[in-house]
Design an enzyme around this catalytic site. Structure first.
Site, PDB file in Angstrom:
ATOM      1  N   ASP A  70       0.758  -1.196  -0.007  1.00 23.02           N
ATOM      2  CA  ASP A  70       0.083  -0.176   0.033  1.00 23.02           C
ATOM      3  C   ASP A  70       0.969   1.217  -0.170  1.00 23.02           C
ATOM      4  O   ASP A  70       2.070   1.223   0.191  1.00 23.02           O
ATOM      5  CB  ASP A  70      -1.048  -0.029   0.975  1.00 23.02           C
ATOM      6  N   HIS A 140      -8.610  -3.349   8.860  1.00 25.65           N
ATOM      7  CA  HIS A 140      -8.124  -3.406   7.622  1.00 25.65           C
ATOM      8  C   HIS A 140      -6.753  -4.155   7.398  1.00 25.65           C
ATOM      9  O   HIS A 140      -6.235  -4.590   8.356  1.00 25.65           O
ATOM     10  CB  HIS A 140      -8.065  -1.842   7.186  1.00 25.65           C
ATOM     11  N   GLU A 145      -9.911  -0.814   3.648  1.00 25.10           N
ATOM     12  CA  GLU A 145     -10.773  -0.172   4.879  1.00 25.10           C
ATOM     13  C   GLU A 145     -12.458  -0.760   4.809  1.00 25.10           C
ATOM     14  O   GLU A 145     -12.699  -1.179   3.701  1.00 25.10           O
ATOM     15  CB  GLU A 145     -11.010   1.302   4.706  1.00 25.10           C
TER      16      GLU A 145
END
Ligand code: F6R
Length: 244
Positions: A70, A140, A145
């Protein structure tokens, strides 16, 4: 799909050693494995232990192919909050992995195009051998999320207030936290051949239990990992039953 293996360790140090053993056994069988690598605090001890072993010559991770998990959206490479930079510092450089072997997420221009290219790179590499993941207090994984369903692909997302608050641990006050992220989707995480989910400390106890023992639901994205073929939850006692 088998039930998750749950490895409960005495404390964070033991968790880090056990995590390094786990990764090392996969790398011994497949030195050029494809690995998705989380940042955050929890896996740092595991990565540090691998780095020590790399230095001592008892482990060689230099042929791994690394996939970023991420990133914050809109952030420059030189920014200290870059999760790409964190991945390099904590995992790639200590293991002497050439940067050409790292598949990055887009963070600035053409994010949708960059996300599609990233997903093509995962497919071209034959999928992910090992995903090393942490879990957020809201359930998460990566920046998936709640709610994130099992079909989500790599994409730009809005971070939740809980995540923005939790990320002040890394960067200081909330104004410093970027509010949008780019994350590998649940579908890639669930398709990984092995998933290692790490959690430490009492703050994670409730969410770890919901993820492992509660309903499998998009409301707790980590619970969807139970649909993967081979999931190992590696926790310390504090994160499992709240006892030291
Ligand atoms: C970081 C990431 C996040 C973290 C999670 C837990 O790349 O993907 O999902 O794994 O927020 O963070 P820590 O380990 O700092 O509690």
């Amino acid at each position: 799909m088998a039930p998750p293996s749950i490895l409960v360790q005495r404390d964070y140090d033991d968790l880090s050693h056990a995590g390094a053993d786990f990764v090392a056994s996969i790398v011994a069988a497949r030195p050029d494995a494809t690995v998705l690598v989380a940042t955050g605090e929890t896996p740092m001890g595991l990565y540090a232990e691998l780095a020590l072993r790399q230095k001592a010559g008892t482990f060689d991770g230099s042929r791994l192919r690394v996939f970023q998990l991420d990133e914050y959206a809109g952030i420059a490479d030189q920014d200290r909050r870059s999760l790409y930079g964190w991945t390099l510092r904590a995992f790639v450089d200590p293991l002497r992995i050439p940067h050409e072997r790292v598949v990055r997420l887009p963070s600035r221009s053409d994010i949708p195009g960059g996300c599609a290219a990233y997903d093509r790179s995962v497919a071209d590499a034959g999928g992910i051998d090992l995903a090393i993941l942490g879990i957020g207090v809201n359930g998460h994984v990566g920046f998936n999320e709640p709610p994130s369903d099992r079909w989500t692909t790599t994409r730009e997302v809005e971070l939740t207030p809980e995540t923005i608050r939790a990320n002040t641990r890394y960067w200081g006050q909330e104004e410093r936290i970027v509010r949008r992220g780019v994350t590998v989707g649940m579908t890639t995480l669930i398709s990984a051949r092995r998933v290692l989910l790490v959690a430490s400390g009492t703050g994670k106890r409730d969410i770890v239990r919901r993820a492992m023992l509660g309903p499998v639901s998009a409301e707790v994205p980590a619970s969807l990992l139970r649909e993967a073929d081979d999931v190992t939850l590696l926790v310390d006692r504090l994160a499992w039953n709240g006892m030291a």
